[in-house]
Design a protein around this motif. Structure first.
Motif, short mmCIF file in Angstrom:
data_model
loop_
_atom_site.label_atom_id
_atom_site.label_comp_id
_atom_site.label_asym_id
_atom_site.label_seq_id
_atom_site.Cartn_x
_atom_site.Cartn_y
_atom_site.Cartn_z
N GLY A 123 0.80 -1.22 0.00
CA GLY A 123 0.00 0.00 0.00
C GLY A 123 0.83 1.26 0.00
O GLY A 123 0.29 2.35 -0.16
N ASP A 124 2.14 1.14 0.16
CA ASP A 124 3.06 2.28 0.05
C ASP A 124 3.43 2.41 -1.43
O ASP A 124 4.09 1.53 -1.99
CB ASP A 124 4.30 2.03 0.90
N PRO A 125 3.01 3.49 -2.11
CA PRO A 125 3.22 3.57 -3.56
C PRO A 125 4.69 3.54 -3.96
O PRO A 125 5.03 3.02 -5.02
CB PRO A 125 2.54 4.89 -3.95
N LEU A 126 5.58 4.09 -3.13
CA LEU A 126 6.99 4.09 -3.48
C LEU A 126 7.60 2.70 -3.29
O LEU A 126 8.33 2.20 -4.16
CB LEU A 126 7.74 5.12 -2.64
N LEU A 127 7.30 2.06 -2.14
CA LEU A 127 7.85 0.73 -1.89
C LEU A 127 7.38 -0.28 -2.93
O LEU A 127 8.17 -1.09 -3.43
CB LEU A 127 7.44 0.26 -0.49
N ASP A 128 6.08 -0.25 -3.26
CA ASP A 128 5.54 -1.24 -4.19
C ASP A 128 6.12 -1.06 -5.59
O ASP A 128 6.40 -2.04 -6.29
CB ASP A 128 4.02 -1.12 -4.24
N ARG A 129 6.36 0.18 -6.02
CA ARG A 129 6.91 0.39 -7.36
C ARG A 129 8.39 0.01 -7.42
O ARG A 129 8.88 -0.36 -8.49
CB ARG A 129 6.71 1.84 -7.78
N LEU A 130 9.08 0.11 -6.31
CA LEU A 130 10.49 -0.26 -6.27
C LEU A 130 10.70 -1.74 -5.96
O LEU A 130 11.81 -2.26 -6.08
CB LEU A 130 11.23 0.57 -5.21
N GLY A 131 9.64 -2.41 -5.52
CA GLY A 131 9.75 -3.83 -5.19
C GLY A 131 10.43 -4.09 -3.86
O GLY A 131 10.95 -5.19 -3.63
N ILE A 132 10.42 -3.12 -2.95
CA ILE A 132 11.02 -3.27 -1.62
C ILE A 132 9.92 -3.64 -0.62
O ILE A 132 8.81 -3.10 -0.67
CB ILE A 132 11.73 -1.98 -1.16
N ARG A 133 10.23 -4.55 0.27
CA ARG A 133 9.25 -5.00 1.26
C ARG A 133 9.74 -4.65 2.67
O ARG A 133 10.94 -4.71 2.93
CB ARG A 133 9.03 -6.50 1.16
N GLN A 134 8.82 -4.31 3.53
CA GLN A 134 9.13 -4.04 4.94
C GLN A 134 8.36 -5.01 5.82
O GLN A 134 7.15 -5.17 5.66
CB GLN A 134 8.79 -2.60 5.33
N TYR A 135 9.07 -5.65 6.74
CA TYR A 135 8.48 -6.61 7.67
C TYR A 135 8.75 -6.16 9.10
O TYR A 135 9.65 -5.33 9.35
CB TYR A 135 9.08 -8.01 7.46
N LEU A 136 8.02 -6.75 10.01
CA LEU A 136 8.36 -6.63 11.42
C LEU A 136 9.53 -7.57 11.72
O LEU A 136 9.53 -8.72 11.26
CB LEU A 136 7.17 -6.97 12.31
N SER A 137 10.49 -7.11 12.48
CA SER A 137 11.67 -7.94 12.78
C SER A 137 11.28 -9.22 13.50
O SER A 137 11.88 -10.27 13.29
CB SER A 137 12.67 -7.15 13.62
N GLU A 138 10.25 -9.15 14.33
CA GLU A 138 9.85 -10.33 15.09
C GLU A 138 9.21 -11.39 14.21
O GLU A 138 9.07 -12.55 14.62
CB GLU A 138 8.87 -9.93 16.19
N ASP A 139 8.80 -11.02 12.97
CA ASP A 139 8.17 -11.98 12.07
C ASP A 139 9.16 -12.65 11.13
O ASP A 139 8.75 -13.48 10.30
CB ASP A 139 7.10 -11.28 11.23
N LEU A 140 10.45 -12.32 11.21
CA LEU A 140 11.43 -12.93 10.32
C LEU A 140 11.59 -14.40 10.65
O LEU A 140 11.71 -14.80 11.81
CB LEU A 140 12.79 -12.22 10.46
N LYS A 141 11.60 -15.24 9.61
CA LYS A 141 11.69 -16.68 9.81
C LYS A 141 13.13 -17.18 9.76
O LYS A 141 13.43 -18.30 10.14
CB LYS A 141 10.88 -17.40 8.74
N VAL A 142 14.02 -16.32 9.26
CA VAL A 142 15.43 -16.72 9.15
C VAL A 142 16.20 -16.08 10.27
O VAL A 142 15.70 -15.24 11.02
CB VAL A 142 16.01 -16.34 7.78
N GLY A 143 17.48 -16.44 10.35
CA GLY A 143 18.33 -15.84 11.37
C GLY A 143 18.60 -14.39 11.08
O GLY A 143 18.19 -13.83 10.07
N SER A 144 19.33 -13.76 11.95
CA SER A 144 19.60 -12.33 11.78
C SER A 144 20.43 -12.11 10.54
O SER A 144 21.23 -12.94 10.13
CB SER A 144 20.34 -11.80 13.01
N PRO A 145 20.22 -10.99 9.83
CA PRO A 145 20.97 -10.74 8.60
C PRO A 145 22.44 -10.51 8.83
O PRO A 145 23.21 -10.51 7.90
CB PRO A 145 20.31 -9.47 8.04
#
Length: 388
Positions: A123-145
């Motif tokens: 729903g963020d017009p800039l993020l969606d057009r650039l293909g960037i996603r934002q998540y909550l850190s607590e919802d990450l399924k992998v280890g820390s980056p």
């Protein structure tokens, strides 16, 4: 006597001088700082310190307000710090900003929406057009980056931004609740904490885009901490800056309340006085009717007049006739099963009247009766009812 008074005056002056010298010797000067809080200019612009820092470093800064600032942006050599709330940003405006970036501009903005897996968009017009996603850190399924970082890394709670390989990182205090993800792997630079990515840079046409999870590190109370000011300088060096920190100017009611509170209060009191004056009665009060006038006869007459106006003559006659039949049923149990002629004969025997008299009184009214006829029929029905 005069000499005695002179001696007393001299002694008093000497005592006052000794006391003054003693008090002056006890006094110690000190300096006190009175904290009056931020000025109105600081409260109105949370990025005022960032502006002044950039100007001190030789970076030209132009402040812009409102969505109109996104039209007619100058091309090459400019950095747009889009730090304002973008809740009402339209897809057309987002497309214009990205077209400007593709022509050689540098766009720095804050991700405002979380990626929705069900709808496949944030729903963020800039993020969606650039293909960037934002998540909550607590919802990450992998280890820390940044799980490969050494355990002895200083400031593990901070975000690290490596400008050049092999050199010490830049430390930043981003909010660790959010994480940026680039599924296309187009990023050219990152800033990671122990659990998430908070800064992501990527090329866009002839320009570049920097996405942040939050921009509070550049606000007045935080820009002096860690390497926040250095990061702002690093992202804007060699360019002219357009800072958009407020999506729109203050509305007229808010400006009036801020600058003319006394006038608004006076206007409200004047309006209340006008409403009170308009609600006042016109003329003297009508005196209440005397209790002696409220007699039962008046109530009965008023009730009868009301019934006559709304129910007509037939309604009043039917009420009396129904009451007579009900009384007759109580005195003669089989009265309801009799025919109409037999009922009239039975009423004539019970009331000791002629059947013709009873029939004339009990028959329904045909049309509108005159006042004399209506009064006579009501009197006959009343006679029947009283006889029962």
């Amino acid at each position: 006597m005069r000499g005695h008074r002179r001696l007393l005056g001299i002694a008093a002056l000497l005592a006052l001088g000794v006391l003054a010298a003693f008090l002056l010797g006890r006094l110690q000067p000190y300096r006190e700082t009175v904290e009056r809080g931020p000025t109105a200019e600081v409260r109105a612009n949370p990025y005022l310190a960032a502006e002044r820092f950039l100007r001190r470093e030789g970076v030209a800064v132009r402040r812009a307000e409102g969505p109109g600032a996104l039209h007619g942006l100058p091309d090459h050599g400019h950095t747009l710090l889009l730090l304002a709330d973008r809740t009402h940003m339209t897809p057309y405006q987002a497309e214009r900003v990205l077209e400007w970036t593709a022509r050689g501009g540098h766009l720095v903005f804050v991700a405002e929406r979380l990626w929705d897996e069900k709808t496949g968009r944030s729903g963020d017009p800039l993020l969606d057009r650039l293909g960037i996603r934002q998540y909550l850190s607590e919802d990450l399924k992998v280890g820390s980056p940044d799980s490969a970082a050494a355990p002895a890394e200083p400031h593990p709670e901070l975000t690290r931004f490596y400008v050049e390989p092999g050199r010490s990182p830049v430390y930043l205090a981003f909010d660790d609740s959010f994480h940026l993800y680039d599924p296309r792997n187009r990023g050219t630079a990152w800033a990671n904490s122990a659990t998430a990515t908070h800064l992501l840079q990527l090329a866009h046409g002839a320009g570049s885009v920097t996405v942040l999870t939050d921009s509070w590190i550049w606000q007045n109370g935080k820009i002096g901490e860690f390497d926040h000011a250095w990061l702002l300088w690093h992202l804007t060096r060699g360019s002219q800056v357009i800072l958009l920190h407020r999506s729109a100017g203050d509305a007229l009611p808010r400006l009036l309340l801020r600058h003319f509170p006394q006038a608004l209060l006076a206007l409200a009191l004047l309006l209340a006085l006008a409403l009170w004056r308009a609600g006042m009665r016109q003329g003297p009060l009508q005196p209440a009717a005397a209790p002696a006038r409220r007699q039962l006869e008046e109530h009965l007459r008023a009730n009868a007049d009301f019934l006559l106006r709304h129910g007509g003559q037939s309604g009043l006659l039917q009420e009396l006739q129904s009451d007579i039949r009900q009384r007759a049923r109580r005195r003669h149990p089989g009265f309801a099963q009799l025919s109409e002629a037999e009922q009239w004969q039975q009423l004539a025997r019970l009331c000791r009247l002629s059947p013709e008299h009873v029939r004339a009184a009990m028959q329904p009214a045909s049309g509108t009766l005159s006042a004399v006829e209506f009064t006579r029929q009501v009197a006959d029905l009343q006679t029947l009812r009283n006889a029962l």
